[in-house]
Structures are given as structure tokens and as C-alpha cells.
Design a protein around this motif. Structure first.
Motif, PDB file in Angstrom:
ATOM      1  N   GLY A   1      66.147  58.674  14.662  1.00  0.00           N
ATOM      2  CA  GLY A   1      67.086  57.752  15.287  1.00  0.00           C
ATOM      3  C   GLY A   1      66.392  56.538  15.871  1.00  0.00           C
ATOM      4  O   GLY A   1      66.848  55.396  15.700  1.00  0.00           O
ATOM      5  N   LEU A   2      65.257  56.748  16.533  1.00  0.00           N
ATOM      6  CA  LEU A   2      64.499  55.641  17.129  1.00  0.00           C
ATOM      7  C   LEU A   2      63.989  54.677  16.054  1.00  0.00           C
ATOM      8  O   LEU A   2      64.015  53.453  16.244  1.00  0.00           O
ATOM      9  CB  LEU A   2      63.321  56.187  17.943  1.00  0.00           C
ATOM     10  CG  LEU A   2      63.675  56.860  19.279  1.00  0.00           C
ATOM     11  CD1 LEU A   2      62.457  57.558  19.856  1.00  0.00           C
ATOM     12  CD2 LEU A   2      64.215  55.836  20.269  1.00  0.00           C
ATOM     13  N   ILE A   3      63.528  55.222  14.936  1.00  0.00           N
ATOM     14  CA  ILE A   3      63.021  54.376  13.851  1.00  0.00           C
ATOM     15  C   ILE A   3      64.153  53.570  13.220  1.00  0.00           C
ATOM     16  O   ILE A   3      64.024  52.373  12.971  1.00  0.00           O
ATOM     17  CB  ILE A   3      62.296  55.232  12.790  1.00  0.00           C
ATOM     18  CG1 ILE A   3      61.008  55.814  13.382  1.00  0.00           C
ATOM     19  CG2 ILE A   3      61.980  54.405  11.547  1.00  0.00           C
ATOM     20  CD1 ILE A   3      60.314  56.814  12.491  1.00  0.00           C
ATOM     21  N   LEU A   4      65.302  54.215  13.002  1.00  0.00           N
ATOM     22  CA  LEU A   4      66.427  53.536  12.361  1.00  0.00           C
ATOM     23  C   LEU A   4      67.027  52.451  13.249  1.00  0.00           C
ATOM     24  O   LEU A   4      67.523  51.434  12.750  1.00  0.00           O
ATOM     25  CB  LEU A   4      67.513  54.553  11.985  1.00  0.00           C
ATOM     26  CG  LEU A   4      67.170  55.527  10.851  1.00  0.00           C
ATOM     27  CD1 LEU A   4      68.279  56.555  10.680  1.00  0.00           C
ATOM     28  CD2 LEU A   4      66.938  54.787   9.540  1.00  0.00           C
ATOM     29  N   LEU A   5      66.977  52.639  14.571  1.00  0.00           N
ATOM     30  CA  LEU A   5      67.586  51.668  15.480  1.00  0.00           C
ATOM     31  C   LEU A   5      66.706  50.440  15.712  1.00  0.00           C
ATOM     32  O   LEU A   5      67.176  49.426  16.220  1.00  0.00           O
ATOM     33  CB  LEU A   5      67.927  52.338  16.819  1.00  0.00           C
ATOM     34  CG  LEU A   5      69.079  53.337  16.749  1.00  0.00           C
ATOM     35  CD1 LEU A   5      69.239  54.082  18.062  1.00  0.00           C
ATOM     36  CD2 LEU A   5      70.383  52.646  16.388  1.00  0.00           C
ATOM     37  N   GLU A   6      65.425  50.529  15.395  1.00  0.00           N
ATOM     38  CA  GLU A   6      64.519  49.372  15.330  1.00  0.00           C
ATOM     39  C   GLU A   6      64.409  48.568  16.631  1.00  0.00           C
ATOM     40  O   GLU A   6      64.289  47.343  16.609  1.00  0.00           O
ATOM     41  CB  GLU A   6      64.956  48.419  14.206  1.00  0.00           C
ATOM     42  CG  GLU A   6      64.975  49.048  12.841  1.00  0.00           C
ATOM     43  CD  GLU A   6      65.340  48.069  11.747  1.00  0.00           C
ATOM     44  OE1 GLU A   6      65.789  46.954  12.069  1.00  0.00           O
ATOM     45  OE2 GLU A   6      65.190  48.411  10.561  1.00  0.00           O
ATOM     46  N   SER A   7      64.437  49.238  17.762  1.00  0.00           N
ATOM     47  CA  SER A   7      64.285  48.515  19.031  1.00  0.00           C
ATOM     48  C   SER A   7      62.802  48.277  19.313  1.00  0.00           C
ATOM     49  O   SER A   7      62.023  49.223  19.429  1.00  0.00           O
ATOM     50  CB  SER A   7      64.910  49.316  20.182  1.00  0.00           C
ATOM     51  OG  SER A   7      64.629  48.716  21.423  1.00  0.00           O
ATOM     52  N   ARG A   8      62.425  47.009  19.443  1.00  0.00           N
ATOM     53  CA  ARG A   8      61.008  46.673  19.669  1.00  0.00           C
ATOM     54  C   ARG A   8      60.513  47.213  20.998  1.00  0.00           C
ATOM     55  O   ARG A   8      59.460  47.840  21.077  1.00  0.00           O
ATOM     56  CB  ARG A   8      60.832  45.150  19.619  1.00  0.00           C
ATOM     57  CG  ARG A   8      60.972  44.533  18.258  1.00  0.00           C
ATOM     58  CD  ARG A   8      60.898  43.033  18.336  1.00  0.00           C
ATOM     59  NE  ARG A   8      62.050  42.485  19.038  1.00  0.00           N
ATOM     60  CZ  ARG A   8      62.917  41.618  18.519  1.00  0.00           C
ATOM     61  NH1 ARG A   8      62.755  41.215  17.280  1.00  0.00           N
ATOM     62  NH2 ARG A   8      63.932  41.157  19.215  1.00  0.00           N
TER      63      ARG A   8
END
Length: 414
Positions: free
Chosen positions: A191-198
Motif C-alpha cells: 500500500g505504501l509503495i502504490l500510494l507513492e508519498s514522498r
């Protein structure tokens, strides 16, 4: 009597679980009512306790926001008070709630938070998957960034923060164990990778560093741990989607002379432009700021001034007008506090933000520190306390600190 108290505690637990699950549906008023009832049930089911006077520090920031209501020259006092109650009642009642729960209930509440976050992630992914089957398009773009959360209309950065906090809770959770913990961790990382929050990615990397240092100090096989950390880091970097890399390239390719109105414009350049305008507002109100909830009004006035200047190209003027139309905020909680409450407010807010570090040190609990790292960094790119979804996570984390701090003080007295 004990049977009645146990019944009240179980009822409170159920209501709290329901309150957590209202998160993805944005039913703030229902959520507020539920946490008030839950808190009252916890108080009724617990023996009276003498709360240390020092706990007022955890209510310091809401107190500042309340004082700011009375010198805001843009929003009337009655309307401003209503905004304050709507936003900060969750924080205040979360805090009271966590003072009255015992350790078992406290761990349950953190588990409820994890389950609520996982429920939101799984249902969001399932919805997009079913939608892709119906359309016949399995493009990865349908599962990344804001599109992943299209079912609930959640902001990707805010939900990334929820995921990272849930991941930290999982590391110290004794309820979700074995294969269930592994599956939960894998789902959250995906989920963290897919959401792409820097900013959340940077926060996660820093948390990993702190964990690595902890394990290096306490375990003998230091080389294996270091090798494992480096391998996992490289694996994540080289397997993340191409769009994820492009978002980080926006930081590397940043040019202060090219901020808005061109193909180079992005989330990073927009924020820098808005921060410059926020600093301009500070020149006129350095000490106590413009008052609670007035920072957006003064930012819009500053944007209007910029439109009338002759220094911008037509494309840049168009961009500024779009910011004004979209009512963009400062996207920096520290700067927003400075504008709203001046240097005095910022000092109090920093004290407020540093309190958890004291709790972490006194309790020798690295997990408290790990939950604070994402929050501190997230406040540099978002107005966390502008939205209820931001206040909720803020309230939840600080309620946890209050729980540890209260018991820390009790131990000192003993």
C-alpha cells in the motif's frame, strides 16, 4: 458492580472499534459523537484517578487554537468557536479516553486502528480490481496514488501516514501474530509503495534506520542485520513503479527560478511558491499571527496581490488564479501555525511536538519515537490540523503519548 463495569468497558471497546471504522467514510460528526460516548463509558467503568497537573502540556496546542479565536479579524467568534469544536473535540476526547483505559484496553485500541486501516486498504484494492475486470484494463496506473483510494476519496498522503503508523503498531503488537502479522505487514508495504508519498517514504526509511541501530546494539549478528537492511532497501528502490521514481526526481530536479506555470510545475514547486507567500504574511503579523482559521484568508489575499504584479508570465498568472480558485492552503503545518499564531504559537507548538521525545526517553520505548518521526516530517508538507482526517491521526498518536506519560509520572511518584 464489577460485572457492570466490565459490561461498560466492553461496550466502550465496541464503540471505539466502530469509531475507527468510520474513518474511510468521512462521517466526522458521527465519529465525534461515538468518541464522546466511548470516553464517557471508559470514565464510568474506571476507578477515579488523580491526573497529574503536567498533563495540561498535551492540551497546550488546542488551548492556543482556542485563544486564537478571539483575535481573528476574519471569522466571527461564534463561527470560529464552532469550527474549533468540530475539529478539536476528537483530540480532547481521545486524550481523556486514553487516560482512563487500562493496558489491555490500550493495546486493543491500537489493534482496532490497525484493523480499520487494513479494512480501508483491502476494500480499496478490491474495488479497483473489480472495476478493472469490468473495464478489461489491468493497467498499474489504476492502482497507484489517488486512484487506489477512489472508492473513499481519501487523500493518498494522509492515508499513507495511517499505513505507516499501523506498520509501527504492528511491530509491537501481541494480538496480530504469526502468518496474520506477516500478511498485514506485506499488505501495508504494498500500500505504501502504490500510494507513492514522498514524505512518508522518507519517514519510513528513517524509522528503519532507528530500528537498525537498535538491533545492532542489542544483537550479536550485526553484520547480518546490516546486510539485511541494505538488501531490503535496495530491493525496494529497484522494484518500485517508474512513477514513484519520477516523484522523487521532482525533488532532485528542483529549480527555485522555475516554480509555477510550466511543464516543470509539480507538488514540490507549488509548495515552495506557497511557502514564500506565507513568509510574506509573517512580516505584518510576526508575534501573535492573524488568529485561528484566518491563515487561508490572508494567503488568498496574498495570491490576489501576486496576480496584480507585472513580474509574472501569462502562464504563471494562470497558475496563481488556479491556486486561488482551488483555495490551496500553505501545505506546511509549522508555517501555518506561524501565520495563525505567530512566534509565540510556534514555540508552544514545538514544545507540544517535542513532548513525545521526553515520553520515549522516560519509557525507553522506541516505538513512541517511531510514531513521532512520520508526524514531524508530515507536518512539513501538509496542513495536518486543517482537516479532520489529519486531526484524527494526530489525536490518536498524542493520546497514546498521554497514556505512557501518565503512567510514567505515576511510576515516578511510586
Amino acid at each position: 458492580m464489577n460485572l457492570k463495569k466490565n459490561y461498560l468497558k466492553k461496550s466502550a471497546d465496541i464503540l471505539f472499534l466502530i469509531q475507527i471504522f468510520t474513518l474511510p467514510f468521512f462521517v466526522e460528526h458521527i465519529s465525534n459523537i461515538l468518541i464522546i460516548i466511548t470516553t464517557c463509558l471508559y470514565i464510568l467503568s474506571t476507578e477515579r484517578i488523580n491526573k497529574p497537573d503536567k498533563l495540561f502540556l498535551f492540551l497546550l496546542f488546542p488551548m492556543i487554537k482556542f485563544v486564537g479565536i478571539f483575535y481573528s479579524d476574519y471569522i466571527p467568534i461564534v463561527e470560529n468557536t464552532q469550527i474549533f469544536l468540530d475539529k478539536y473535540i476528537v483530540y480532547i476526547f481521545y486524550f481523556i479516553c486514553f487516560i482512563y483505559v487500562d493496558k489491555h484496553q490500550f493495546n486493543n485500541l491500537k489493534t482496532f486502528f490497525i484493523l480499520g486501516t487494513l479494512f480501508t486498504l483491502i476494500t480499496s484494492f478490491s474495488y479497483n480490481f473489480i472495476l478493472s475486470i469490468n473495464v478489461g484494463d489491468f493497467n498499474i496506473e489504476n492502482f497507484i496514488y489517488h486512484k487506489l483510494l477512489s472508492l473513499y476519496g481519501l487523500h493518498s498522503s494522509y492515508f499513507s501516514l495511517y499505513l505507516l503508523i499501523s506498520l509501527i503498531f504492528l511491530l509491537n503488537n501481541k494480538t496480530i501474530i504469526g502468518i496474520y502479522r506477516i500478511i498485514s505487514i506485506v499488505l501495508i508495504i504494498i500500500g505504501l509503495i502504490l500510494l507513492e508519498s514522498r514524505i512518508i517514504t522518507i519517514s519510513a526509511f528513517l524509522c528503519l534506520l532507528f530500528l537498525m541501530f537498535k538491533y545492532v546494539r542489542t544483537h550479536k549478528n550485526k553484520n547480518i542485520i546490516l546486510f539485511g537492511f541494505i538488501s531490503v532497501s535496495l530491493l525496494v528502490i529497484f522494484t518500485i513503479p517508474q512513477d514513484y521514481k519520477k516523484r522523487f526526481e521532482q525533488i532532485y530536479n528542483f529549480d527555485s527560478k522555475k516554480l509555477i506555470g510550466g511543464n516543470y510545475e509539480n507538488g514540490v514547486t507549488q509548495r515552495v511558491f506557497l511557502w514564500k507567500l506565507g513568509i510574506n504574511i509573517l512580516h505584518d503579523y510576526p508575534l501573535i499571527g492573524v488568529g485561528s482559521n484566518s491563515d487561508q484568508f490572508y494567503l488568498n489575499k496574498q495570491l490576489e496581490k501576486e496576480i496584480n504584479k507585472d513580474i509574472y508570465k501569462p502562464s504563471e498568472i494562470k497558475a496563481i488564479k488556479s491556486y486561488l480558485k482551488r483555495n490551496l492552503n500553505l501545505h506546511n503545518q509549522y508555517l501555518s501555525i506561524l501565520v495563525s499564531h505567530g512566534l509565540i504559537g510556534l514555540f508552544c507548538f514545538l514544545v507540544f511536538m517535542l513532548m513525545p521525545l521526553y515520553v520515549s526517553y522516560k519509557e525507553k520505548n522506541i516505538h513512541i519515537l517511531l510514531t513521532q518521526i512520520p508526524l514531524i516530517l508530515f507536518c512539513t508538507t501538509e496542513n495536518v490540523l486543517l482537516r479532520n482526517k489529519g486531526i484524527m491521526i494526530f489525536a490518536f498518536i498524542y493520546a497514546i503519548y498521554g497514556f505512557y506519560y501518565f503512567r510514567c509520572l505515576l511510576n515516578e511518584k511510586e
